[in-house]
Design a protein around this motif. Structure first.
Motif, short mmCIF file in Angstrom:
data_model
loop_
_atom_site.label_atom_id
_atom_site.label_comp_id
_atom_site.label_asym_id
_atom_site.label_seq_id
_atom_site.Cartn_x
_atom_site.Cartn_y
_atom_site.Cartn_z
N THR A 22 0.84 -1.20 0.00
CA THR A 22 0.00 0.00 0.00
C THR A 22 0.87 1.25 0.00
OG1 THR A 22 -0.14 -0.05 2.43
CG2 THR A 22 -1.95 -1.04 1.22
N GLN A 24 1.50 4.57 1.66
CA GLN A 24 1.18 4.88 3.05
C GLN A 24 1.59 6.28 3.49
OE1 GLN A 24 2.55 1.79 5.73
NE2 GLN A 24 2.21 0.19 4.20
N GLU A 25 2.75 6.75 3.06
CA GLU A 25 3.26 8.00 3.59
C GLU A 25 3.50 9.03 2.49
OE1 GLU A 25 4.24 4.73 6.36
OE2 GLU A 25 5.06 5.05 4.37
N LYS A 35 1.67 9.45 7.76
CA LYS A 35 0.37 9.03 7.24
C LYS A 35 -0.73 10.07 7.45
CE LYS A 35 1.22 4.08 7.95
NZ LYS A 35 0.68 2.81 8.48
N GLU A 40 -5.74 5.87 4.02
CA GLU A 40 -5.06 4.58 4.06
C GLU A 40 -6.01 3.43 3.72
OE1 GLU A 40 -1.94 2.21 7.00
OE2 GLU A 40 -3.14 3.87 7.76
N ASN A 44 -3.77 -4.50 2.15
CA ASN A 44 -2.74 -4.31 1.13
C ASN A 44 -3.03 -5.09 -0.15
OD1 ASN A 44 -2.18 -6.91 1.96
ND2 ASN A 44 -0.04 -6.54 2.48
N HIS A 81 4.83 0.53 1.02
CA HIS A 81 5.41 -0.62 1.73
C HIS A 81 4.41 -1.76 1.74
CE1 HIS A 81 8.85 1.69 3.00
NE2 HIS A 81 8.03 2.66 3.39
N HIS A 83 3.84 -3.81 4.31
CA HIS A 83 3.16 -3.85 5.60
C HIS A 83 3.28 -2.50 6.29
CE1 HIS A 83 4.37 -8.11 4.72
NE2 HIS A 83 3.08 -8.26 4.94
N ASP A 84 2.87 -2.45 7.54
CA ASP A 84 2.91 -1.20 8.28
C ASP A 84 4.31 -1.01 8.87
OD1 ASP A 84 2.17 1.14 9.45
OD2 ASP A 84 1.01 0.23 11.07
N ARG A 86 8.41 0.68 7.57
CA ARG A 86 9.11 1.44 6.53
C ARG A 86 10.48 0.88 6.21
NH1 ARG A 86 7.64 7.71 8.07
NH2 ARG A 86 7.90 8.06 5.83
#
Length: 341
Positions: A22, A24-25, A35, A40, A44, A81, A83-84, A86
């Protein structure tokens, strides 16, 4: 270092292994907005129906906490990324090769806009032929550059863009399963931004859904044969936008870079292809360092590399776990990393 082999046809490791991702930032001129202004996505997973409203900003994304201030001409950095987190993994793994793009749409209120207003493309890093490759999967792709850049892509907001609220739509399209209809995997997120400045630029746009059709050559595409050309779906990048050449040094910029790609001219064409051992086009198998003594070879490369006979057939599954593609040689730690995706 101990290592193991996965045999061709073994499916025990399951479809749960997936290198989904996804956006994300967001960064603005090197300042990390994290974020705060992204809508969001709930998961994903990709949006596989390009005719649905979900293709605008993903399926029922979470509300953003704020709208980020951006001046026309500023450099923004979109960050993806799996997952959650970085760090610690590729931005989008599993040989998910394809173009990276960004769109803008002008709205009355970024916090409440539904994305039904016209979108225009301001950034693209799509494809370039690798003269040393044998199939499209060996070629240079935007997502390979994305992984080289640690999940970040920089581009400039057009300097003459009219002020106001906008949605910024970031998109990566994975084409590893695009040999069959609806096999392409768009990964989409929208950021809420408010642009300041005195410009008057208001480009014409396209609608989502509507801009993409499942049969578009940029979506119904077999990358496991020799590829002579690739056209990313959607409209061309506007004249004031940024278009990078996949695998070129121009794509290798990171958040906070002192110089962003020019928003008023396209990246120049490189006369020589980057080294396949150092460029963004390097495959996963080349990027992962393998043991020299105890590694066991993966499934037969003859079977694994056999390409489908037509653009409408799916890629061969040999040597593949779920939608991950393992390197030719790998160790236990590398396999565990794949299984965590």
């Amino acid at each position: 270092m101990r290592s193991i082999a996965v045999l061709t046809g073994v499916s025990v490791l399951a479809s749960s292994v997936a290198a989904h991702a996804t956006w994300q930032e967001l960064w603005v001129n090197g300042e990390d907005k994290a974020k705060t202004c992204v809508r969001e996505p709930q998961s994903n997973s990709p949006i596989t129906d390009v005719t649905s409203n979900d293709i605008r900003c993903n399926a029922s994304p979470k509300a953003a906490s704020t709208t980020c201030a951006v001046a026309a001409g500023d450099t923004v950095t979109i960050e993806m990324h799996q997952h959650d987190a970085r760090t610690g993994e590729e931005a989008i793994g599993g040989a998910h090769y394809g173009p990276v793009m960004a769109y803008l749409t002008k709205v009355d209120d970024a916090a409440t806009a539904d994305g039904s207003t016209p979108w225009f493309k301001v950034f693209q890093d799509a494809w370039r032929k690798n003269p040393s490759g044998s199939s499209g999967s060996d070629d240079f792709w935007g997502t390979k550059d994305l992984n080289t850049n640690g999940g970040k892509m920089d581009f400039a907001i057009p300097k003459d863009l009219a002020p106001g609220d906008y949605l910024l739509r970031a998109e990566a399209i994975a084409l590893h399963s695009a040999g069959g209809l609806n096999g392409a995997q768009p990964y989409v997120s929208c950021y809420q931004i408010s642009v300041s400045g005195s410009g008057t630029l208001a480009p014409e746009g396209v609608s989502f859904p509507g801009a993409y059709k499942p049969t578009d050559p940029g979506l119904l595409f077999n990358m496991y044969t020799a590829v002579s050309s690739y056209t990313a779906p959607g409209p061309a990048v506007i004249a004031e936008g940024t278009e990078l050449e996949a695998g070129s040094d121009g794509a290798k910029v990171s958040a906070g870079a002192s110089a962003a790609p020019s928003a008023t001219s396209k990246a120049s064409t490189s006369t020589a292809a980057p080294s396949t051992t150092s460029s963004a086009a390097t495959s996963i198998a080349q990027n992962i360092q393998t043991p020299t003594s105890s590694a066991v070879a993966a499934p037969s490369t003859t079977a694994a590399a056999e390409a489908p006979s037509s653009a409408t057939s799916a890629p061969a599954a040999s040597g593949t776990i779920g939608c991950e593609k393992l390197p030719e040689k790998f160790n236990v730690q590398q396999l565990i990393a794949f299984l965590k995706n």
